[in-house]
Design an enzyme around this catalytic site. Structure first.
Site, PDB file in Angstrom:
ATOM      1  N   ARG A   1       0.838  -1.206   0.000  1.00 55.02           N
ATOM      2  CA  ARG A   1       0.000   0.000   0.000  1.00 55.02           C
ATOM      3  C   ARG A   1       0.876   1.261   0.000  1.00 55.02           C
ATOM      4  O   ARG A   1       0.574   2.248   0.677  1.00 55.02           O
ATOM      5  CB  ARG A   1      -0.945   0.041   1.197  1.00 55.02           C
ATOM      6  CG  ARG A   1      -1.963  -1.075   1.246  1.00 55.02           C
ATOM      7  CD  ARG A   1      -2.926  -1.000   0.065  1.00 55.02           C
ATOM      8  NE  ARG A   1      -4.047  -1.897   0.227  1.00 55.02           N
ATOM      9  CZ  ARG A   1      -4.052  -3.185  -0.134  1.00 55.02           C
ATOM     10  NH1 ARG A   1      -2.984  -3.714  -0.696  1.00 55.02           N
ATOM     11  NH2 ARG A   1      -5.119  -3.926   0.053  1.00 55.02           N
TER      12      ARG A   1
ATOM     13  N   SER B   1     -10.725  -1.336   3.246  1.00 57.00           N
ATOM     14  CA  SER B   1      -9.999  -1.403   4.523  1.00 57.00           C
ATOM     15  C   SER B   1      -9.688   0.020   4.980  1.00 57.00           C
ATOM     16  O   SER B   1      -9.085   0.789   4.229  1.00 57.00           O
ATOM     17  CB  SER B   1      -8.685  -2.148   4.355  1.00 57.00           C
ATOM     18  OG  SER B   1      -8.906  -3.446   3.868  1.00 57.00           O
TER      19      SER B   1
ATOM     20  N   GLU C   1      -5.258   3.284   6.153  1.00 56.94           N
ATOM     21  CA  GLU C   1      -4.894   2.943   4.790  1.00 56.94           C
ATOM     22  C   GLU C   1      -5.498   3.987   3.862  1.00 56.94           C
ATOM     23  O   GLU C   1      -4.933   4.322   2.826  1.00 56.94           O
ATOM     24  CB  GLU C   1      -5.473   1.562   4.474  1.00 56.94           C
ATOM     25  CG  GLU C   1      -4.856   0.873   3.287  1.00 56.94           C
ATOM     26  CD  GLU C   1      -5.787   0.812   2.107  1.00 56.94           C
ATOM     27  OE1 GLU C   1      -5.363   0.327   1.062  1.00 56.94           O
ATOM     28  OE2 GLU C   1      -6.936   1.265   2.207  1.00 56.94           O
TER      29      GLU C   1
HETATM   30  N1  EPU Z   1     -10.561 -11.325  10.243  1.00 59.52           N
HETATM   31  C1  EPU Z   1     -11.313 -11.518  11.372  1.00 59.52           C
HETATM   32  N2  EPU Z   1     -12.354 -10.667  11.609  1.00 59.52           N
HETATM   33  C2  EPU Z   1     -12.673  -9.649  10.790  1.00 59.52           C
HETATM   34  C3  EPU Z   1     -11.900  -9.442   9.631  1.00 59.52           C
HETATM   35  C4  EPU Z   1     -10.838 -10.298   9.378  1.00 59.52           C
HETATM   36  O1  EPU Z   1     -11.058 -12.429  12.154  1.00 59.52           O
HETATM   37  O2  EPU Z   1     -13.623  -8.938  11.091  1.00 59.52           O
HETATM   38  C5  EPU Z   1      -9.457 -12.255   9.942  1.00 59.52           C
HETATM   39  C6  EPU Z   1      -9.782 -13.133   8.738  1.00 59.52           C
HETATM   40  O3  EPU Z   1     -10.490 -14.291   9.117  1.00 59.52           O
HETATM   41  C7  EPU Z   1      -8.413 -13.459   8.208  1.00 59.52           C
HETATM   42  C8  EPU Z   1      -7.611 -12.199   8.504  1.00 59.52           C
HETATM   43  O4  EPU Z   1      -8.312 -11.512   9.534  1.00 59.52           O
HETATM   44  O5  EPU Z   1      -7.819 -14.524   8.928  1.00 59.52           O
HETATM   45  C9  EPU Z   1      -7.412 -11.312   7.291  1.00 59.52           C
HETATM   46  O6  EPU Z   1      -8.704 -10.933   6.764  1.00 59.52           O
HETATM   47  P1  EPU Z   1      -8.989 -10.848   5.165  1.00 59.52           P
HETATM   48  O7  EPU Z   1      -8.517 -12.110   4.517  1.00 59.52           O
HETATM   49  O8  EPU Z   1     -10.388 -10.416   4.971  1.00 59.52           O
HETATM   50  O9  EPU Z   1      -8.005  -9.750   4.624  1.00 59.52           O
HETATM   51  P2  EPU Z   1      -7.479  -8.375   5.246  1.00 59.52           P
HETATM   52  O10 EPU Z   1      -6.051  -8.567   5.609  1.00 59.52           O
HETATM   53  O11 EPU Z   1      -8.396  -7.878   6.285  1.00 59.52           O
HETATM   54  C10 EPU Z   1      -6.505  -7.416   3.025  1.00 59.52           C
HETATM   55  C11 EPU Z   1      -6.588  -6.124   2.282  1.00 59.52           C
HETATM   56  C12 EPU Z   1      -7.874  -6.057   1.486  1.00 59.52           C
HETATM   57  C13 EPU Z   1      -7.915  -7.224   0.510  1.00 59.52           C
HETATM   58  C14 EPU Z   1      -7.802  -8.527   1.309  1.00 59.52           C
HETATM   59  C15 EPU Z   1      -7.680  -9.747   0.431  1.00 59.52           C
HETATM   60  C16 EPU Z   1      -5.347  -4.487   3.598  1.00 59.52           C
HETATM   61  C17 EPU Z   1      -5.415  -3.343   4.528  1.00 59.52           C
HETATM   62  N3  EPU Z   1      -6.512  -5.004   3.218  1.00 59.52           N
HETATM   63  O12 EPU Z   1      -7.560  -7.423   3.974  1.00 59.52           O
HETATM   64  O13 EPU Z   1      -7.869  -4.858   0.719  1.00 59.52           O
HETATM   65  O14 EPU Z   1      -9.112  -7.227  -0.243  1.00 59.52           O
HETATM   66  O15 EPU Z   1      -6.601  -8.497   2.130  1.00 59.52           O
HETATM   67  O16 EPU Z   1      -6.425  -9.760  -0.174  1.00 59.52           O
HETATM   68  O17 EPU Z   1      -4.256  -4.916   3.225  1.00 59.52           O
HETATM   69  C18 EPU Z   1      -8.463  -2.553   0.753  1.00 59.52           C
HETATM   70  O18 EPU Z   1      -7.257  -2.311   0.644  1.00 59.52           O
HETATM   71  O19 EPU Z   1      -9.321  -1.651   0.805  1.00 59.52           O
HETATM   72  C19 EPU Z   1      -8.895  -3.942   0.828  1.00 59.52           C
HETATM   73  C20 EPU Z   1     -10.163  -4.299   0.984  1.00 59.52           C
END
Ligand code: EPU
Length: 331
Positions: free
Chosen positions: A152, A220, A316
């Site tokens: 990012r 995010s 972010e």
């Molecule tokens: N999780 C929870 N509770 C929640 C949310 C997440 O326990 O309420 C856990 C999930 O189960 C998982 C982990 O946290 O084990 C990560 O969650 P997720 O796979 O949804 O991905 P993220 O790290 O929260 C990132 C990006 C997203 C992108 C996804 C998929 C960032 C800040 N965000 O989210 O990007 O779509 O990975 O690759 O890096 C964005 O940048 O706006 C965005 C949506």
């Protein structure tokens, strides 16, 4: 006055003093009077106030494709919608961006944040970015190396003072399908082609993320914090099931969504702002939210997470106040 409602996916009713849709570099009347800001569709932006200046909207259109040797070279206007580009490319058999399907926003904004999802970052495919330096009026071309892509992060974010207005993004794609299925939710699926990956990514997103056409949000809200080994060990001792991803030498990425969830902030509502029931990392406008309500919910979440885990969350999204971009810590 110029409404910024169509230019922020949070759906906030904010205004700029003026606005210009820039369809070619000739629409830029330089030098510009301060303050001004550059925006695509505002899908990664929080306006914390009305803007007392001019909003420059990235509006350059056009997609040019060349098949050279074993790759496709593609030049895209910054104002094209990223998901529409992905559809156009897939129709022509050009694959690579399918994991980024359904991300709202413009092509010009993509290199700024080096947007990424489901194991792919746009920077992996960018060969160069064409821009105008709004201070000098000079046309500049930044190579992929000069773009300094990180998580990012990019040269554009690191050098905000340079005021680079992106006009075109150049990308290169191999002329065969190379699947990227490292993300947990894609790993075990039978995805035989890029269209199947796109369909699966869209289904995944629909389960986890609110559609900004119906629920105002900017994806995010915070970055996933990158921490050292000591921090991981300290937290893992107490929360053995905490997700951790490696992020380079002695660097580990934590899941901000998990931290927020465990700090009891998933699905909460404060005033007209809230966090998404299925993904706590996404702040939402529950209808008629004011900028300060989103900010104060974000601050509340930071405090709760810091209190429970001793980890600092950093936005972010980019924050724009009355006179330009503002730092989270100044709010
Ligand atoms: N999780 C929870 N509770 C929640 C949310 C997440 O326990 O309420 C856990 C999930 O189960 C998982 C982990 O946290 O084990 C990560 O969650 P997720 O796979 O949804 O991905 P993220 O790290 O929260 C990132 C990006 C997203 C992108 C996804 C998929 C960032 C800040 N965000 O989210 O990007 O779509 O990975 O690759 O890096 C964005 O940048 O706006 C965005 C949506």
């Amino acid at each position: 006055m110029f409404s910024l409602l169509p230019y922020n996916t949070f759906g906030l009713e904010v205004q700029a003093d003026a606005g210009v849709v820039v369809r070619s570099r000739h629409d830029l009347q330089l030098p510009l009077a301060d303050p001004y800001l550059i925006i695509g569709r505002g899908s990664d932006v929080l306006f914390t106030d009305d803007f007392a200046g001019t909003a420059l909207i990235a509006g350059v259109r056009g997609i040019e494709v060349q098949h050279t040797g074993r790759s496709f070279e593609v030049r895209v206007g910054a104002g094209e919608i990223l998901d529409e580009l992905i559809v156009t490319l897939l129709q022509q058999g050009i694959t690579g961006l399918e994991n980024l399907s359904a991300i709202p926003g413009t092509v010009g904004a993509a290199p700024i944040q080096n947007i990424g999802a489901y194991g792919v970052e746009i920077g992996d495919y960018i060969t160069s970015v064409e821009a105008v330096d709004l201070r000098s009026g000079q046309y500049v071309i930044l190579s992929r190396e000069e773009c300094c892509f990180g998580y990012r992060d990019s040269y554009f974010k690191q050098h905000k003072e340079e005021k680079l207005f992106v006009l075109y993004v150049n990308l290169s794609f191999p002329d065969r399908f190379i699947p990227h299925l490292t993300y947990q939710g894609l790993k075990d699926k039978e995805l035989k082609d890029a269209q199947a990956v796109r369909a699966e990514v869209m289904a995944l997103r629909a389960r986890k993320l609110p559609d900004p056409r119906f629920v105002g949000n900017a994806g995010s809200f915070f970055k996933n914090p990158v921490v050292d080994k000591n921090t991981v060990e300290r937290l893992r001792a107490q929360w053995p099931d905490m997700p951790v991803f490696t992020a380079g030498k002695d660097r580990y990425k934590l899941a901000a969504g998990w931290l927020i969830d465990k700090a009891d902030c998933r699905g909460i509502t404060h005033g007209h702002a809230g966090t998404w029931e299925h993904q706590a990392l996404v702040l939402v406008n529950r209808g008629q939210a004011k900028p300060h309500e989103i900010v104060s919910l974000g601050k509340y979440i930071c405090t709760e997470v810091a209190h429970k885990f001793g980890v600092e969350l950093v936005p972010e999204v980019r924050l724009y106040g009355r006179y330009g971009e503002v730092e989270w810590n100044s709010l």
